[in-house]
Write a protein that holds these residues in place. Structure first.
Motif, PDB file in Angstrom:
ATOM      1  N   TYR A  46      -6.924   7.975   3.837  1.00 30.19           N
ATOM      2  CA  TYR A  46      -8.006   8.951   3.954  1.00 30.19           C
ATOM      3  C   TYR A  46      -7.874   9.973   2.834  1.00 30.19           C
ATOM      4  O   TYR A  46      -6.859  10.674   2.752  1.00 30.19           O
ATOM      5  N   ARG A  47      -8.881  10.013   1.980  1.00 33.79           N
ATOM      6  CA  ARG A  47      -8.930  10.978   0.879  1.00 33.79           C
ATOM      7  C   ARG A  47      -7.636  10.999   0.064  1.00 33.79           C
ATOM      8  O   ARG A  47      -7.074  12.051  -0.210  1.00 33.79           O
ATOM      9  N   VAL A  52      -2.666   7.755   7.490  1.00 35.34           N
ATOM     10  CA  VAL A  52      -3.361   8.715   8.341  1.00 35.34           C
ATOM     11  C   VAL A  52      -3.939   7.950   9.531  1.00 35.34           C
ATOM     12  O   VAL A  52      -4.464   6.847   9.373  1.00 35.34           O
ATOM     13  N   ALA A  53      -3.842   8.528  10.704  1.00 32.60           N
ATOM     14  CA  ALA A  53      -4.360   7.871  11.904  1.00 32.60           C
ATOM     15  C   ALA A  53      -5.865   8.061  12.009  1.00 32.60           C
ATOM     16  O   ALA A  53      -6.378   9.155  11.774  1.00 32.60           O
ATOM     17  N   GLU A  54      -6.567   6.969  12.355  1.00 31.69           N
ATOM     18  CA  GLU A  54      -7.966   7.114  12.732  1.00 31.69           C
ATOM     19  C   GLU A  54      -8.008   7.898  14.036  1.00 31.69           C
ATOM     20  O   GLU A  54      -7.117   7.752  14.874  1.00 31.69           O
ATOM     21  N   ARG A  55      -9.030   8.707  14.210  1.00 34.10           N
ATOM     22  CA  ARG A  55      -9.156   9.410  15.486  1.00 34.10           C
ATOM     23  C   ARG A  55      -9.498   8.364  16.544  1.00 34.10           C
ATOM     24  O   ARG A  55     -10.488   7.654  16.440  1.00 34.10           O
ATOM     25  N   HIS A  74     -14.673  10.362  11.601  1.00 33.78           N
ATOM     26  CA  HIS A  74     -13.962  11.568  11.164  1.00 33.78           C
ATOM     27  C   HIS A  74     -14.792  12.796  11.561  1.00 33.78           C
ATOM     28  O   HIS A  74     -15.997  12.847  11.340  1.00 33.78           O
ATOM     29  N   GLY A  75     -14.150  13.750  12.182  1.00 30.46           N
ATOM     30  CA  GLY A  75     -14.820  14.974  12.609  1.00 30.46           C
ATOM     31  C   GLY A  75     -15.436  14.883  13.995  1.00 30.46           C
ATOM     32  O   GLY A  75     -15.804  15.904  14.566  1.00 30.46           O
ATOM     33  N   GLU A  76     -15.578  13.685  14.529  1.00 32.58           N
ATOM     34  CA  GLU A  76     -16.132  13.506  15.866  1.00 32.58           C
ATOM     35  C   GLU A  76     -15.047  13.782  16.903  1.00 32.58           C
ATOM     36  O   GLU A  76     -13.911  13.342  16.764  1.00 32.58           O
ATOM     37  N   LEU A  77     -15.391  14.507  17.939  1.00 35.54           N
ATOM     38  CA  LEU A  77     -14.434  14.814  19.000  1.00 35.54           C
ATOM     39  C   LEU A  77     -14.599  13.840  20.158  1.00 35.54           C
ATOM     40  O   LEU A  77     -15.721  13.475  20.515  1.00 35.54           O
TER      41      LEU A  77
END
Length: 91
Positions: A46-47, A52-55, A74-77
């Motif tokens: 990621y970037r 990095v773990a996916e959410r 990314h950014g979604e809760l």
């Protein structure tokens, strides 16, 4: 029913996160070496950062069988009410 949170963050940062998120008795486990994200298949780059773990969220029963899995953008809760409801349905 036991609930745990796992992230790549250090155990020391989990103390602060538990307080900020008011997690109560829910332990946060550190996947400092990335073994859990590799095992669950949610490791990503990621970037420019590797490992990095996916959410994501996983519902694992008492026998260690994954019963449900959720992945988020990314950014979604996560919908925590949905997760709790799914966990309670196993009981």
């Amino acid at each position: 029913m036991k609930t745990y949170g796992i992230s790549r963050d250090s155990p020391w940062s989990h103390v602060a996160w538990a307080q900020v998120l008011d997690l109560g008795e829910t332990p946060l486990l550190s996947d400092w070496n990335g073994e859990a994200i590799q095992g669950f298949g949610v490791e990503q780059n990621y970037r420019g950062m590797r490992g990095v773990a996916e959410r994501s969220a996983f519902l694992v029963d008492g026998d260690g069988i994954i019963r449900r899995a959720w992945r988020y953008e990314h950014g979604e809760l996560p919908d925590f009410d949905e997760l709790v409801s799914a966990a309670r349905s196993l009981s």
